[in-house]
Enzyme design. Structure first.
Site, short mmCIF file in Angstrom:
data_model
loop_
_atom_site.label_atom_id
_atom_site.label_comp_id
_atom_site.label_asym_id
_atom_site.label_seq_id
_atom_site.Cartn_x
_atom_site.Cartn_y
_atom_site.Cartn_z
N ALA A 170 4.03 -5.81 4.46
CA ALA A 170 4.33 -5.20 3.16
C ALA A 170 3.65 -3.85 3.06
O ALA A 170 2.59 -3.63 3.65
CB ALA A 170 3.86 -6.10 2.02
N ASP A 171 4.28 -2.97 2.31
CA ASP A 171 3.66 -1.68 2.00
C ASP A 171 3.14 -1.64 0.57
O ASP A 171 2.23 -0.89 0.28
CB ASP A 171 4.68 -0.56 2.22
CG ASP A 171 4.89 -0.29 3.70
OD1 ASP A 171 4.25 0.64 4.23
OD2 ASP A 171 5.67 -1.02 4.33
N ARG A 172 3.71 -2.45 -0.29
CA ARG A 172 3.16 -2.61 -1.64
C ARG A 172 3.70 -3.89 -2.25
O ARG A 172 4.90 -4.17 -2.16
CB ARG A 172 3.50 -1.42 -2.54
CG ARG A 172 2.79 -1.47 -3.89
CD ARG A 172 3.10 -0.27 -4.77
NE ARG A 172 2.71 0.99 -4.17
CZ ARG A 172 2.28 2.06 -4.88
NH1 ARG A 172 2.17 1.97 -6.18
NH2 ARG A 172 1.98 3.17 -4.27
#
Length: 382
Positions: free
Chosen positions: A257-259
């Site tokens: 995940a990036d956010r």
């Protein structure tokens, strides 16, 4: 074979592997300035949310260490106010390199807090600077340990769930998207760390991975990492996920995940949402693996996550080596579309709604939704 690394930092020399040239050319680039670090992150010479946070922090540590060691003391070391005025614009500048990956913001906020706390404690500028250097190094150093913790949490959860639903398979097959291994972190990886853990304990049958166009992080980077680690794997085109689920037994989709928003909505590499939708259709668990620094509790849901739009031209180009090549490696870039193509949509990320996610794993444990819920309560894992 030893796992790949994204960052080398020793004897005052900070380097990154240029991921734009992998898998055929391994070239380390020296990072000599804050501007070098910003460019490397923005141009995707280094990528992966944890890795870019580590590089940003280490670049700051390098800059401040050089200031302390300089023959002539820089003016910003003369007062805490001058130091604050020097450091804060650097942190803001680095944060602009890639807006979606929250780890970068978490790293800059962490350093800003250390700066402000040290000033409030009345410490002198040199002591504050040393505190910032220590904190910046910790951002990178802590990554490997939490990655291994996440891998075990998530791997054990998946194996238990497989048993609980009555699946008698001795080993599991998984699908992953993009690249989430040592090249995307300071070591071991997030989703790829979970996969590595399953392989290490003899519970992984095979991992499938998508090519992940248009940057091909899967076919260029994940393929290379899995090959070097000796993990049995199969590459598929991004459009083959549905076919894979129809014809093969897949026990889980595992992604990074990036956010992650407060409700569990997750921004990750473009194509992740597609895989989640098809996984839901086939009742395949969808697992997100990411450190606590990726969870953004200030954002209520995925609609508030800023999505980076990459230059349209990037979707028209591919890199690689000439083939056949008589054993000579020549890196080339080619255009695969008509020149002057109008109307190119090229977001770097998409958002997978929490309702399509089965579990979210951090270094503190595994979160699942309550029965009937469409969102997560992440309080136990952040």
């Amino acid at each position: 074979m030893a796992p790949l690394i994204s960052i080398r930092n020793s004897s005052g020399k900070l380097e990154i592997v240029n991921q734009l040239l992998l898998p055929h050319v391994t070239e380390f680039i020296q990072i000599n300035s804050i501007e070098d670090a910003h460019d490397a992150i923005k141009s995707m010479k280094i990528r992966g949310a944890p890795a870019i946070a580590s590089l940003a922090a280490l670049a700051i540590a390098q800059d401040l260490t050089r200031a302390l060691e300089a023959p002539a003391e820089p003016a910003f070391l003369h007062s805490s106010e001058a130091l604050k005025n020097y450091v804060e614009p650097i942190l803001s500048f680095l944060f602009t390199a890639r807006p979606t990956a929250v780890n970068l913001g978490a790293a800059t906020r962490r350093l800003t807090k250390k700066l402000n706390d040290s000033i409030a404690a009345g410490e002198d500028p040199k002591t504050i600077t040393k505190n910032l250097i220590s904190e910046a190094n910790a951002v990178s150093d802590e990554d490997v340990g939490r990655n291994k913790a996440m891998a075990k949490w998530g791997g054990d959860w998946l194996l238990k769930r497989t048993i609980d639903i009555g699946d008698k398979a001795d080993k599991v097959n998984v699908l992953t998207v993009c690249n989430t291994g040592s090249l995307a972190t300071s070591g071991y990886g997030t989703a790829l760390g979970l996969i590595t853990y399953l392989h290490e304990i003899g519970k992984l049958e095979k991992v499938h991975f998508t090519q992940t166009a248009p940057y091909h992080q899967g076919s260029r980077l994940t393929a290379l990492e899995l090959q070097q680690l000796g993990i049995p794997s199969v590459m598929i085109c991004d459009t083959m996920v549905g076919s894979l689920f129809q014809h093969h037994s897949i026990h889980a989709v595992v992604v990074g995940a990036d956010r992650i928003a407060r409700n569990g909505d997750t921004a990750n590499k473009i194509g992740t949402y597609n895989a989640a939708v098809i996984a839901a259709r086939h009742n395949i668990p969808f697992i997100v693996v990411a450190p606590i620094s990726t969870v953004d509790l200030d954002i209520e849901d995925g609609t508030k996550i800023p999505i980076e739009q990459r230059p349209p031209l990037e979707a028209c180009l591919v890199r690689g080596i000439l083939y056949p090549n008589d054993g000579k490696v020549k890196q080339v870039q080619v255009m695969i579309t008509p020149e002057g193509l109008d109307g190119i949509y090229n977001p770097s990320f998409d958002v997978t709604p929490a309702e399509l996610i089965t579990a979210i794993v951090t270094e503190r444990g595994v979160a699942v939704k309550a029965d009937g819920a469409h969102s997560f309560d992440l309080s136990a894992v952040v």
